[in-house]
Enzyme design. Structure first.
Site, PDB file in Angstrom:
ATOM      1  N   TRP A 138       4.022  -3.663   2.134  1.00 47.53           N
ATOM      2  CA  TRP A 138       4.300  -4.777   1.210  1.00 47.53           C
ATOM      3  C   TRP A 138       5.728  -4.595   0.688  1.00 47.53           C
ATOM      4  O   TRP A 138       6.026  -3.615   0.008  1.00 47.53           O
ATOM      5  CB  TRP A 138       3.331  -4.782   0.022  1.00 47.53           C
ATOM      6  CG  TRP A 138       3.544  -6.008  -0.851  1.00 47.53           C
ATOM      7  CD1 TRP A 138       4.637  -6.290  -1.641  1.00 47.53           C
ATOM      8  CD2 TRP A 138       2.663  -7.129  -0.998  1.00 47.53           C
ATOM      9  NE1 TRP A 138       4.484  -7.510  -2.263  1.00 47.53           N
ATOM     10  CE2 TRP A 138       3.280  -8.049  -1.887  1.00 47.53           C
ATOM     11  CE3 TRP A 138       1.417  -7.442  -0.459  1.00 47.53           C
ATOM     12  CZ2 TRP A 138       2.686  -9.254  -2.266  1.00 47.53           C
ATOM     13  CZ3 TRP A 138       0.828  -8.656  -0.837  1.00 47.53           C
ATOM     14  CH2 TRP A 138       1.459  -9.538  -1.733  1.00 47.53           C
ATOM     15  N   GLU A 211       7.527   2.323   2.858  1.00 51.63           N
ATOM     16  CA  GLU A 211       7.186   2.904   1.555  1.00 51.63           C
ATOM     17  C   GLU A 211       6.776   4.362   1.806  1.00 51.63           C
ATOM     18  O   GLU A 211       5.939   4.601   2.684  1.00 51.63           O
ATOM     19  CB  GLU A 211       5.982   2.187   0.939  1.00 51.63           C
ATOM     20  CG  GLU A 211       6.181   0.724   0.640  1.00 51.63           C
ATOM     21  CD  GLU A 211       4.825   0.007   0.509  1.00 51.63           C
ATOM     22  OE1 GLU A 211       4.160   0.170  -0.519  1.00 51.63           O
ATOM     23  OE2 GLU A 211       4.444  -0.702   1.452  1.00 51.63           O
ATOM     24  N   ASP A 244      11.491   2.051   0.554  1.00 56.90           N
ATOM     25  CA  ASP A 244      11.168   1.162  -0.555  1.00 56.90           C
ATOM     26  C   ASP A 244      10.353   1.980  -1.564  1.00 56.90           C
ATOM     27  O   ASP A 244       9.172   2.231  -1.359  1.00 56.90           O
ATOM     28  CB  ASP A 244      10.356  -0.029  -0.007  1.00 56.90           C
ATOM     29  CG  ASP A 244       9.898  -0.981  -1.101  1.00 56.90           C
ATOM     30  OD1 ASP A 244      10.039  -0.655  -2.293  1.00 56.90           O
ATOM     31  OD2 ASP A 244       9.380  -2.064  -0.744  1.00 56.90           O
ATOM     32  N   GLN A 247       7.256   1.441  -6.082  1.00 55.29           N
ATOM     33  CA  GLN A 247       6.152   1.999  -6.868  1.00 55.29           C
ATOM     34  C   GLN A 247       6.230   3.508  -6.974  1.00 55.29           C
ATOM     35  O   GLN A 247       5.765   4.095  -7.946  1.00 55.29           O
ATOM     36  CB  GLN A 247       4.820   1.604  -6.223  1.00 55.29           C
ATOM     37  CG  GLN A 247       4.622   0.105  -6.197  1.00 55.29           C
ATOM     38  CD  GLN A 247       3.170  -0.286  -6.058  1.00 55.29           C
ATOM     39  OE1 GLN A 247       2.259   0.470  -6.371  1.00 55.29           O
ATOM     40  NE2 GLN A 247       2.943  -1.485  -5.582  1.00 55.29           N
ATOM     41  N   LYS A 273      10.053  -2.074  -9.607  1.00 52.34           N
ATOM     42  CA  LYS A 273       9.042  -2.022 -10.680  1.00 52.34           C
ATOM     43  C   LYS A 273       9.294  -0.985 -11.783  1.00 52.34           C
ATOM     44  O   LYS A 273       9.426  -1.323 -12.954  1.00 52.34           O
ATOM     45  CB  LYS A 273       7.693  -1.717 -10.057  1.00 52.34           C
ATOM     46  CG  LYS A 273       7.197  -2.822  -9.134  1.00 52.34           C
ATOM     47  CD  LYS A 273       5.894  -2.421  -8.512  1.00 52.34           C
ATOM     48  CE  LYS A 273       5.365  -3.442  -7.546  1.00 52.34           C
ATOM     49  NZ  LYS A 273       4.840  -4.654  -8.157  1.00 52.34           N
ATOM     50  N   ARG A 405      -6.561   1.024  -6.502  1.00 57.82           N
ATOM     51  CA  ARG A 405      -5.249   1.633  -6.639  1.00 57.82           C
ATOM     52  C   ARG A 405      -5.137   2.027  -8.100  1.00 57.82           C
ATOM     53  O   ARG A 405      -5.141   1.173  -8.979  1.00 57.82           O
ATOM     54  CB  ARG A 405      -4.239   0.555  -6.294  1.00 57.82           C
ATOM     55  CG  ARG A 405      -2.904   1.012  -5.996  1.00 57.82           C
ATOM     56  CD  ARG A 405      -2.160  -0.055  -5.278  1.00 57.82           C
ATOM     57  NE  ARG A 405      -2.360  -1.398  -5.803  1.00 57.82           N
ATOM     58  CZ  ARG A 405      -1.395  -2.306  -5.840  1.00 57.82           C
ATOM     59  NH1 ARG A 405      -0.207  -2.009  -5.412  1.00 57.82           N
ATOM     60  NH2 ARG A 405      -1.615  -3.525  -6.295  1.00 57.82           N
TER      61      ARG A 405
HETATM   62  C1  LIG Z   1       6.481  -1.347  -2.343  1.00 55.39           C
HETATM   63  C2  LIG Z   1       6.833  -2.699  -2.870  1.00 55.39           C
HETATM   64  N1  LIG Z   1       8.015  -3.237  -2.534  1.00 55.39           N
HETATM   65  C3  LIG Z   1       8.394  -4.444  -2.973  1.00 55.39           C
HETATM   66  C4  LIG Z   1       7.574  -5.192  -3.772  1.00 55.39           C
HETATM   67  C5  LIG Z   1       8.006  -6.553  -4.220  1.00 55.39           C
HETATM   68  O1  LIG Z   1       8.479  -6.490  -5.501  1.00 55.39           O
HETATM   69  P1  LIG Z   1       8.640  -7.845  -6.359  1.00 55.39           P
HETATM   70  O2  LIG Z   1       7.274  -8.384  -6.527  1.00 55.39           O
HETATM   71  O3  LIG Z   1       9.274  -7.352  -7.624  1.00 55.39           O
HETATM   72  O4  LIG Z   1       9.549  -8.726  -5.582  1.00 55.39           O
HETATM   73  C6  LIG Z   1       6.339  -4.683  -4.156  1.00 55.39           C
HETATM   74  C7  LIG Z   1       5.447  -5.466  -5.013  1.00 55.39           C
HETATM   75  O5  LIG Z   1       4.292  -5.208  -5.178  1.00 55.39           O
HETATM   76  C8  LIG Z   1       5.955  -3.406  -3.689  1.00 55.39           C
HETATM   77  O6  LIG Z   1       4.780  -2.874  -4.004  1.00 55.39           O
END
Ligand SMILES: Cc1ncc(COP(=O)(O)O)c(C=O)c1O
Length: 433
Positions: A138, A211, A244, A247, A273, A405
């Site tokens: 994601w 991630e 990324d 989180q 975040k 989660r």
């Molecule tokens: C790992 C990760 N990257 C990017 C995003 C996207 O972030 P945003 O919703 O602030 O655009 C999320 C959102 O849940 C995320 O979990």
């Protein structure tokens, strides 16, 4: 009636709100402080999701309140080429704490944007356009990020960007590469994944975005050695690597950056975040070598809120508090307490198939049958409803799984961890009997 059931509130919500992510939670949030929010019935609800996985300092942390109030009064928003001290100071501080030589920083608002910036930069610097991502990723809902996102439904929006290639997500619980003895042959899976990537590629591989722990995909923690092997695969193909850490960044996993466990420094690292601890702030980090090249090629990522001073001032304070209070080590310590409690529940409830994750980012996988590992999405929704009724907010990942989660604020107290476990225990009891 002005409580959670207020018919006028819900009628107005129904009439005027777009349903952007399925059903809304059935309570009305009235206020939030520390590790709780209070609903319209006056009930205190333990926030085991840190808002949307962001409020790592809890809600309305007094120092954040002070900075935000001062900043809105003194220096709020500027023309996007106009710099201010909070922006330069935050960029320098992020560069100082980040691994490797990720010394150049772009400050924007959301996770999707920060990934979009990294993807655009990787394309501009390599001259290629193919982007590899995990099958349970994601990265956001904007064009490029959504094209590299596979854990939400891609149906109904037409084609994604050309060159979107997928790699099997490292799932230590359900991978098809787990043999009869339960051994996960992740090297064969990774080799197989790249064999497919190489078959599909038109020779234009730009980057792989990943991630370090796949959160929305179900808290999938790659085994030790996996991330380094992934980086090697990218190097062999002259692809760039984007981590990324929306989180996982800034302490949640027990390290300041989750990739530190793996000893891998990517070409790009994105934060969002947790950087604003609940306010919209995101960063994209890269090396001076890359930034110099793309600047010369006219890199453009000009947004309304790029380099805004107010969120930057908040970000500075967030990092100051995390470092001063040793919140990474705290997350590691309290994460162990939480995980031990969840593993104890697994002994008592057959429906808990797996408990996984690191620090204060944990996953609990509910199954219909431990042997088949068939996900129990319905049970998870039932347990989540019971948790809310008992006073705790939880998150179940999308996509037909029954995976909780669990990501409380890093400021959570040991007795609040125990309270969360007690509520989870009661909710499981109610939902399974
Ligand atoms: C790992 C990760 N990257 C990017 C995003 C996207 O972030 P945003 O919703 O602030 O655009 C999320 C959102 O849940 C995320 O979990």
């Amino acid at each position: 009636m002005k409580g959670n059931g207020d018919p006028a509130f819900w009628a107005k919500a129904k009439a005027h709100l777009v349903r952007y992510g399925g059903a809304f939670s059935p309570v009305i949030a009235a206020s939030a402080k520390g590790n709780y929010f209070t609903d319209a019935d006056g009930r205190r609800i333990l926030d085991f999701t840190s808002g949307q996985m962001s409020a790592i300092l809890g809600h309305s942390h007094p120092e954040i309140v002070e900075v935000a109030q001062r900043s809105i009064a003194e220096l709020d928003h500027l023309y996007s080429t106009l710099l201010s001290r909070p922006v330069v100071e935050l960029a320098a501080l992020i560069a100082e704490i980040a691994p490797g030589a990720l010394d150049r920083v772009l400050l924007v608002s959301t996770g999707g944007e920060s990934n979009e910036a990294a993807l655009r930069m990787a394309k501009l610097v390599t001259g290629c356009h193919e982007i590899v991502a995990f099958s349970r990723s994601w990265h956001g809902v904007t064009g490029g990020a959504a094209s590299a996102t596979y854990s939400s439904s891609r149906r109904g929006y037409g084609p994604g960007q050309p060159g979107a290639l997928v790699l099997p997500a490292p799932d230590t619980y359900r991978s098809r590469f787990i043999d009869q003895r339960g051994v996960y042959d992740w090297r064969s899976e990774l080799d197989f994944g790249f064999e497919l990537v190489d078959r599909q590629s038109t020779g234009a591989l730009a980057a792989c975005i990943a991630e370090p722990i796949l959160s929305s995909g179900g808290v999938l923690e790659p085994p030790e050695g996996y991330v380094a092997a992934l980086a090697e695969k990218c190097r062999e193909r002259d692809m760039q690597l984007i981590f990324d850490e929306a989180q996982t960044g800034l302490g949640r996993t027990g390290h300041l950056f989750a990739c530190e466990r793996d000893g891998v420094v990517p070409q790009y690292l994105t934060l969002s975040k947790t950087l604003g601890a609940g306010l919209p702030l995101a960063a994209m980090l890269t090396t001076p070598e890359i930034e110099d090249i793309v600047a010369e090629r006219g890199f453009l990522f000009y947004t309304t809120h790029a380099s805004d001073p107010l969120p930057a001032a908040v970000g500075l304070k967030v990092i100051e508090v995390i470092l001063r209070e040793g919140l990474s080590a705290r997350a590691a310590r309290l994460g162990e307490r939480l995980k031990a409690g969840l593993l104890a529940l697994q002994q008592r409830y057959d429906c808990i198939g797996d408990v996984r994750g690191r620090g204060l980012l944990l996953g609990v996988d509910l199954v219909k049958d431990r042997r088949t590992k068939a996900p129990d999405a319905e049970l998870a929704q039932h347990v989540a409803r019971e948790c809310l009724a008992l006073g705790m907010m939880t998150s179940v990942v999308r996509g037909g799984f029954g995976i909780f989660r669990i990501a409380p604020p890093l400021t959570i107290e040991p007795h609040e961890i125990d309270l969360g476990l007690e509520i989870f225990d009661q909710a499981l009891g109610r939902a399974t009997h």
